[in-house]
Design a protein around this motif. Structure first.
Motif, PDB file in Angstrom:
ATOM      1  N   LEU A 195       0.854  -1.186   0.000  1.00 45.62           N
ATOM      2  CA  LEU A 195       0.000   0.000   0.000  1.00 45.62           C
ATOM      3  C   LEU A 195       0.894   1.242   0.000  1.00 45.62           C
ATOM      4  CD1 LEU A 195      -2.479  -1.442   2.603  1.00 45.62           C
ATOM      5  CD2 LEU A 195      -2.875  -1.175   0.149  1.00 45.62           C
ATOM      6  N   PRO A 196       0.426   2.322  -0.615  1.00 43.85           N
ATOM      7  CA  PRO A 196       1.284   3.501  -0.810  1.00 43.85           C
ATOM      8  C   PRO A 196       1.858   4.079   0.490  1.00 43.85           C
ATOM      9  CG  PRO A 196      -0.770   3.706  -2.040  1.00 43.85           C
ATOM     10  CD  PRO A 196      -0.886   2.461  -1.224  1.00 43.85           C
ATOM     11  N   ASP A 197       1.148   3.902   1.624  1.00 40.92           N
ATOM     12  CA  ASP A 197       1.633   4.539   2.860  1.00 40.92           C
ATOM     13  C   ASP A 197       2.622   3.666   3.638  1.00 40.92           C
ATOM     14  OD1 ASP A 197      -1.464   3.901   4.728  1.00 40.92           O
ATOM     15  OD2 ASP A 197      -0.136   2.620   3.538  1.00 40.92           O
ATOM     16  N   ARG A 198       3.051   2.545   3.079  1.00 40.67           N
ATOM     17  CA  ARG A 198       3.973   1.652   3.783  1.00 40.67           C
ATOM     18  C   ARG A 198       5.372   2.240   3.942  1.00 40.67           C
ATOM     19  NH1 ARG A 198       1.483  -2.291   6.005  1.00 40.67           N
ATOM     20  NH2 ARG A 198       0.382  -3.784   4.706  1.00 40.67           N
ATOM     21  N   ALA A 199       5.801   2.980   2.917  1.00 40.89           N
ATOM     22  CA  ALA A 199       7.207   3.375   2.884  1.00 40.89           C
ATOM     23  C   ALA A 199       7.357   4.878   2.743  1.00 40.89           C
ATOM     24  CB  ALA A 199       7.901   2.687   1.708  1.00 40.89           C
ATOM     25  N   GLU A 200       8.395   5.411   3.377  1.00 41.08           N
ATOM     26  CA  GLU A 200       8.679   6.839   3.210  1.00 41.08           C
ATOM     27  C   GLU A 200       9.260   7.086   1.827  1.00 41.08           C
ATOM     28  OE1 GLU A 200      11.190   8.431   6.273  1.00 41.08           O
ATOM     29  OE2 GLU A 200      10.023   7.393   7.821  1.00 41.08           O
ATOM     30  N   LEU A 201      10.050   6.123   1.392  1.00 43.45           N
ATOM     31  CA  LEU A 201      10.769   6.276   0.128  1.00 43.45           C
ATOM     32  C   LEU A 201      10.240   5.220  -0.837  1.00 43.45           C
ATOM     33  CD1 LEU A 201      13.405   7.820  -0.902  1.00 43.45           C
ATOM     34  CD2 LEU A 201      14.560   5.681  -0.438  1.00 43.45           C
ATOM     35  N   SER A 202       9.592   5.670  -1.892  1.00 43.23           N
ATOM     36  CA  SER A 202       9.119   4.686  -2.866  1.00 43.23           C
ATOM     37  C   SER A 202       9.023   5.346  -4.239  1.00 43.23           C
ATOM     38  CB  SER A 202       7.758   4.121  -2.459  1.00 43.23           C
ATOM     39  OG  SER A 202       6.770   5.115  -2.601  1.00 43.23           O
ATOM     40  N   TYR A 203       8.891   4.525  -5.270  1.00 46.68           N
ATOM     41  CA  TYR A 203       8.738   5.052  -6.628  1.00 46.68           C
ATOM     42  C   TYR A 203       7.742   4.169  -7.348  1.00 46.68           C
ATOM     43  CZ  TYR A 203      11.761   1.130  -7.844  1.00 46.68           C
ATOM     44  OH  TYR A 203      12.273  -0.132  -7.994  1.00 46.68           O
ATOM     45  N   THR A 204       7.242   4.628  -8.482  1.00 40.67           N
ATOM     46  CA  THR A 204       6.345   3.816  -9.298  1.00 40.67           C
ATOM     47  C   THR A 204       7.051   3.525 -10.622  1.00 40.67           C
ATOM     48  OG1 THR A 204       4.419   4.827  -8.303  1.00 40.67           O
ATOM     49  CG2 THR A 204       4.076   3.704 -10.387  1.00 40.67           C
ATOM     50  N   PHE A 205       7.016   2.273 -11.027  1.00 38.36           N
ATOM     51  CA  PHE A 205       7.661   1.907 -12.294  1.00 38.36           C
ATOM     52  C   PHE A 205       7.068   2.698 -13.451  1.00 38.36           C
ATOM     53  CE2 PHE A 205       8.585  -2.060  -9.968  1.00 38.36           C
ATOM     54  CZ  PHE A 205       9.948  -2.101 -10.190  1.00 38.36           C
ATOM     55  N   ASP A 206       7.950   3.211 -14.294  1.00 40.90           N
ATOM     56  CA  ASP A 206       7.491   3.911 -15.473  1.00 40.90           C
ATOM     57  C   ASP A 206       7.494   2.920 -16.642  1.00 40.90           C
ATOM     58  OD1 ASP A 206       7.203   5.404 -17.752  1.00 40.90           O
ATOM     59  OD2 ASP A 206       8.522   7.025 -17.118  1.00 40.90           O
ATOM     60  N   GLY A 207       6.377   2.258 -16.807  1.00 42.19           N
ATOM     61  CA  GLY A 207       6.287   1.213 -17.823  1.00 42.19           C
ATOM     62  C   GLY A 207       6.587   1.721 -19.220  1.00 42.19           C
ATOM     63  N   ASN A 208       6.181   2.949 -19.511  1.00 40.07           N
ATOM     64  CA  ASN A 208       6.419   3.474 -20.856  1.00 40.07           C
ATOM     65  C   ASN A 208       7.905   3.627 -21.144  1.00 40.07           C
ATOM     66  OD1 ASN A 208       3.740   3.533 -21.189  1.00 40.07           O
ATOM     67  ND2 ASN A 208       3.507   5.755 -21.162  1.00 40.07           N
ATOM     68  N   TRP A 209       8.655   4.064 -20.113  1.00 36.52           N
ATOM     69  CA  TRP A 209      10.096   4.188 -20.334  1.00 36.52           C
ATOM     70  C   TRP A 209      10.672   2.814 -20.692  1.00 36.52           C
ATOM     71  CZ3 TRP A 209      14.561   1.976 -18.639  1.00 36.52           C
ATOM     72  CH2 TRP A 209      15.744   2.587 -19.096  1.00 36.52           C
ATOM     73  N   TYR A 210      10.173   1.791 -19.993  1.00 37.02           N
ATOM     74  CA  TYR A 210      10.676   0.442 -20.265  1.00 37.02           C
ATOM     75  C   TYR A 210      10.315  -0.025 -21.653  1.00 37.02           C
ATOM     76  CZ  TYR A 210      12.652  -0.416 -15.725  1.00 37.02           C
ATOM     77  OH  TYR A 210      13.460  -0.361 -14.631  1.00 37.02           O
ATOM     78  N   SER A 211       9.059   0.196 -22.066  1.00 36.63           N
ATOM     79  CA  SER A 211       8.736  -0.338 -23.395  1.00 36.63           C
ATOM     80  C   SER A 211       9.482   0.421 -24.490  1.00 36.63           C
ATOM     81  CB  SER A 211       7.225  -0.396 -23.650  1.00 36.63           C
ATOM     82  OG  SER A 211       6.540   0.588 -22.953  1.00 36.63           O
ATOM     83  N   GLU A 212       9.814   1.699 -24.255  1.00 34.87           N
ATOM     84  CA  GLU A 212      10.569   2.429 -25.277  1.00 34.87           C
ATOM     85  C   GLU A 212      12.038   2.022 -25.320  1.00 34.87           C
ATOM     86  OE1 GLU A 212       9.969   6.653 -24.648  1.00 34.87           O
ATOM     87  OE2 GLU A 212       7.806   6.276 -24.648  1.00 34.87           O
ATOM     88  N   ASN A 213      12.566   1.600 -24.190  1.00 44.05           N
ATOM     89  CA  ASN A 213      14.014   1.373 -24.112  1.00 44.05           C
ATOM     90  C   ASN A 213      14.407  -0.088 -23.922  1.00 44.05           C
ATOM     91  OD1 ASN A 213      15.236   4.246 -23.993  1.00 44.05           O
ATOM     92  ND2 ASN A 213      13.466   4.294 -22.633  1.00 44.05           N
ATOM     93  N   GLN A 214      13.426  -0.989 -24.124  1.00 43.90           N
ATOM     94  CA  GLN A 214      13.651  -2.400 -23.833  1.00 43.90           C
ATOM     95  C   GLN A 214      14.894  -2.956 -24.546  1.00 43.90           C
ATOM     96  OE1 GLN A 214      11.443  -3.727 -21.512  1.00 43.90           O
ATOM     97  NE2 GLN A 214      13.023  -5.273 -21.407  1.00 43.90           N
ATOM     98  N   GLN A 215      15.003  -2.654 -25.850  1.00 44.77           N
ATOM     99  CA  GLN A 215      16.122  -3.215 -26.616  1.00 44.77           C
ATOM    100  C   GLN A 215      17.473  -2.725 -26.080  1.00 44.77           C
ATOM    101  OE1 GLN A 215      15.776  -5.369 -29.564  1.00 44.77           O
ATOM    102  NE2 GLN A 215      17.888  -5.728 -28.978  1.00 44.77           N
ATOM    103  N   GLN A 216      17.562  -1.415 -25.790  1.00 44.78           N
ATOM    104  CA  GLN A 216      18.838  -0.882 -25.284  1.00 44.78           C
ATOM    105  C   GLN A 216      19.226  -1.543 -23.973  1.00 44.78           C
ATOM    106  OE1 GLN A 216      16.593   0.874 -26.859  1.00 44.78           O
ATOM    107  NE2 GLN A 216      17.094   3.051 -26.955  1.00 44.78           N
ATOM    108  N   ILE A 217      18.245  -1.676 -23.050  1.00 43.12           N
ATOM    109  CA  ILE A 217      18.650  -2.211 -21.742  1.00 43.12           C
ATOM    110  C   ILE A 217      18.982  -3.697 -21.821  1.00 43.12           C
ATOM    111  CG2 ILE A 217      17.657  -0.462 -20.204  1.00 43.12           C
ATOM    112  CD1 ILE A 217      15.266  -2.193 -19.778  1.00 43.12           C
ATOM    113  N   VAL A 218      18.259  -4.434 -22.674  1.00 39.06           N
ATOM    114  CA  VAL A 218      18.595  -5.861 -22.808  1.00 39.06           C
ATOM    115  C   VAL A 218      20.009  -6.002 -23.351  1.00 39.06           C
ATOM    116  CG1 VAL A 218      18.084  -7.976 -24.102  1.00 39.06           C
ATOM    117  CG2 VAL A 218      16.236  -6.737 -22.991  1.00 39.06           C
ATOM    118  N   ASP A 219      20.327  -5.221 -24.395  1.00 33.82           N
ATOM    119  CA  ASP A 219      21.664  -5.304 -24.987  1.00 33.82           C
ATOM    120  C   ASP A 219      22.749  -4.855 -24.012  1.00 33.82           C
ATOM    121  OD1 ASP A 219      20.728  -4.396 -28.415  1.00 33.82           O
ATOM    122  OD2 ASP A 219      20.543  -6.258 -27.292  1.00 33.82           O
TER     123      ASP A 219
END
Lengths: 309, 297
Positions: A277-301
């Motif tokens: 749940l969002p209030d569990r942690a003081e420090l947290s982030y949300t995955f940016d799925g769009n960044w991943y789908s745009e950069n998938q090939q670069q990060i895999v390589d």
């Protein structure tokens, strides 16, 4: 179509069985295994789509949804605010967290920085070997002093340089379940786990403890694959699953947080302490799925090249 | 999963009398269902992969694959691991097949059954069973540490050793049965003749039995080697993440990067190299021997 295993069984109990009681005329057939993006893409390209409703991660199809998905009917489904048309409905949230084996360490780690401190916390680290939205890049950057709001776009070269410092102490796991097993067996003292695996391990009385600070929240979405045969029924089922009334049911039997912020979860449920749940942690982030789908090939390589150095 | 190499060839048949001229034989039609299945489930998909590797997005896939350090080193790793697997299979398989071939048929049956048992277990179960033995907190290391033979766990997996152990376990039956088939064909009268002419048991083995059993060793080695080239699951679980085999690379390109073109190109390259090696291998062993089609001598 979902990701198999315990999650799919829980989705069946929480959503599909009551749905079929409410709509006896509709038979929901589950395909098992996992929503494999390669298979998903292949089906859409061939025009031969077997699935009507699928559960996918945030790292697929986000920037060109019209190519992969049918839009939802917002008269049937409670659509998130501000989006139009809506192609993806958040159905539940998981978290990537730091888990450690209590018996294997003399003192408890408290942050991702400790994960990289092999002097103070000697022993192997387990990580899921997948260059994607698993939290491995974010964990390294947080440990390296990047603020959660500055994580994206991810500086993966910097993250990999951080991993160079502990490269010999990493055990690469073949699946998220495997990561948790490695920590539970003491084969690794810490691991980058998913909160749901940590709960499953806790159920089996294994000595896994979790650190919520620095958790990465990832949403799973429901989508209707483009070219699906039963769009109307898929809308009905998606509306049923993501409604404020029903969406919290899964969280009571499986440790994922509801995707619909209006959905309530029973606090007495066994899973409650493990829900990201969002209030569990003081420090947290949300995955940016769009960044991943745009950069998938670069990060895999980049990741493959780095592994083989 | 291991990639199986499928081969269909036509032979001249055994050296029986030829069919009289003018009588047409329809026996060939029996090969039709298998041929059609091969065409639809093997040849056509392979054609699609070939097309994809050239068009998704362009033949540049091959340029990228050939010039990539990652791809090159994974090919090297794959060949080294495959050769080691063949060596392990020969060392373990030859004595076993020898005993099998010289036993009474009941005993040979039991021995053959023992080799086949692993076939009925899922490859995933078998491979995870090895981790229970080999990992740092596993059975072998726990024992060594308890006895005090070592102070640090010995790395038995997450390296080439783990991969080779796992792959040898999967592929040993192919080696044993190839050797067994070849050894059963050896006329034991030749051994007796050698002994009667004054050669000792060791010399008889080296000069008579071993040369006659070599076709089985060649054919088993070739099958094991070629099958090894396509392994994915075993090295992923037991091997070194920093030294992936080609199969793992293909899976990552297709499943993680969704790059079908690149994955296809690497796959086609692997196929070409495999065919090249098969062609080279043919110089040592006859194809008829390898697929067990040799008529009785």
């Amino acid at each position: 179509m979902s990701n198999g295993g315990a999650l799919q069984d829980a989705q069946d109990t929480a959503y599909l069985v009551p749905f079929m009681e409410e709509f006896p005329g509709i038979a929901v057939v589950q395909d098992t295994g996992s929503t494999d993006y390669a298979k998903f893409t292949a089906q859409i390209e061939s025009g031969n789509v077997d699935w009507d409703l699928a559960d996918i991660g945030s790292d697929f199809g986000g920037q060109d949804p019209a190519r992969y998905f049918e839009p939802f009917d917002c008269d049937v489904v409670e659509c998130p605010e501000g989006e139009n048309p809506v192609y993806r409905i958040p159905t539940h949230a998981y978290a990537s967290i730091l888990g450690y084996n209590e018996g294997a360490l003399s003192e408890a780690p408290s942050s991702w920085a400790d994960f990289f401190d092999t002097e103070k916390f000697p022993g192997k680290r387990a990580m899921f070997q997948l260059a994607g939205a698993t939290g491995i890049f974010e964990a390294a950057l947080l440990a390296d002093g990047v603020a959660p709001e500055d994580l994206y776009p991810i500086d993966y070269e910097r993250a990999l340089a951080k991993y160079d410092t502990i490269k010999d102490d990493i055990i690469w796991a073949t699946s998220p379940t495997d990561t948790a097993r490695l920590v539970a067996d003491g084969e690794a003292v810490m691991g980058n786990l998913f909160s749901s695996q940590a709960f499953a391990m806790a159920q089996n009385d294994t000595p896994i403890e979790v650190i919520w600070d620095g958790m990465g929240l990832g949403f799973d979405y429901l989508v209707i694959p483009k070219g699906a045969k039963n769009v109307d029924n898929a809308n009905l089922l998606a509306g049923f699953i993501t409604s404020a009334e029903n969406n919290g049911r899964l969280s009571e039997i499986y440790p994922v947080a509801p995707g619909n912020p209006a959905a309530a979860v029973d606090e007495s449920a066994e899973t409650y302490p493990f829900l990201p749940l969002p209030d569990r942690a003081e420090l947290s982030y949300t995955f940016d799925g769009n960044w991943y789908s745009e950069n998938q090939q670069q990060i895999v390589d980049a990741f493959q090249a780095w592994l083989q150095q | 999963m291991a990639a199986a190499v499928t081969s269909s060839i036509t032979t001249r048949g055994s050296r029986g009398p030829a069919a009289p001229r003018g009588v047409r034989s329809w026996w060939g039609l029996l090969g039709l269902p298998g041929g059609v299945a091969l065409l639809f489930f093997f040849i056509l998909p392979l054609g699609e992969i070939l097309v994809r590797s050239l068009t998704d997005p362009s033949p540049e896939n091959y340029l990228r694959a050939v010039t990539s350090e990652v791809v090159r080193s994974s090919f090297v790793t794959t060949f080294v691991v495959s050769i080691l697997t063949v060596a392990f299979c020969i060392l373990l398989g030859y004595p076993y097949a020898y005993v099998m071939a010289r036993s009474r048929s009941a005993v040979a049956g039991i021995l053959g059954f023992c080799v086949l048992v692993p076939f009925w277990l899922s490859i995933l179960v078998r491979t995870y069973a090895w981790t229970v033995w080999l990992q740092n907190t596993g059975i072998i290391n726990s024992f060594l540490l308890d006895v005090g033979l070592v102070n640090e766990p010995v790395q038995l997996m997450r390296n080439a050793l783990g991969t080779v152990i796992g792959m040898t376990h999967v592929l040993l039956p192919f080696m044993v049965f190839s050797m067994y088939a070849s050894m059963k064909r050896i006329d034991l009268g030749l051994e007796r003749a050698s002994r009667a002419l004054g050669a000792g048991p060791i010399r008889t083995f080296l000069r008579v039995y071993l040369p006659l059993s070599l076709p089985g060793v060649y054919s088993g080695s070739l099958i094991v080697f070629v099958t090894s080239l396509g392994f994915y699951l075993t090295p992923a679980i037991l091997g070194d993440a920093a030294k992936p085999l080609v199969g793992q690379l293909i899976v990552e390109q297709v499943n993680q990067a969704l790059n079908f073109g690149m994955g296809s190109a690497i796959g086609i390259l692997l196929l070409l190299v495999t065919l090249l090696l098969l062609a080279l291998g043919m110089r040592f062993a006859k194809f008829e021997d390898i697929v067990g089609l040799r008529g009785d001598q």
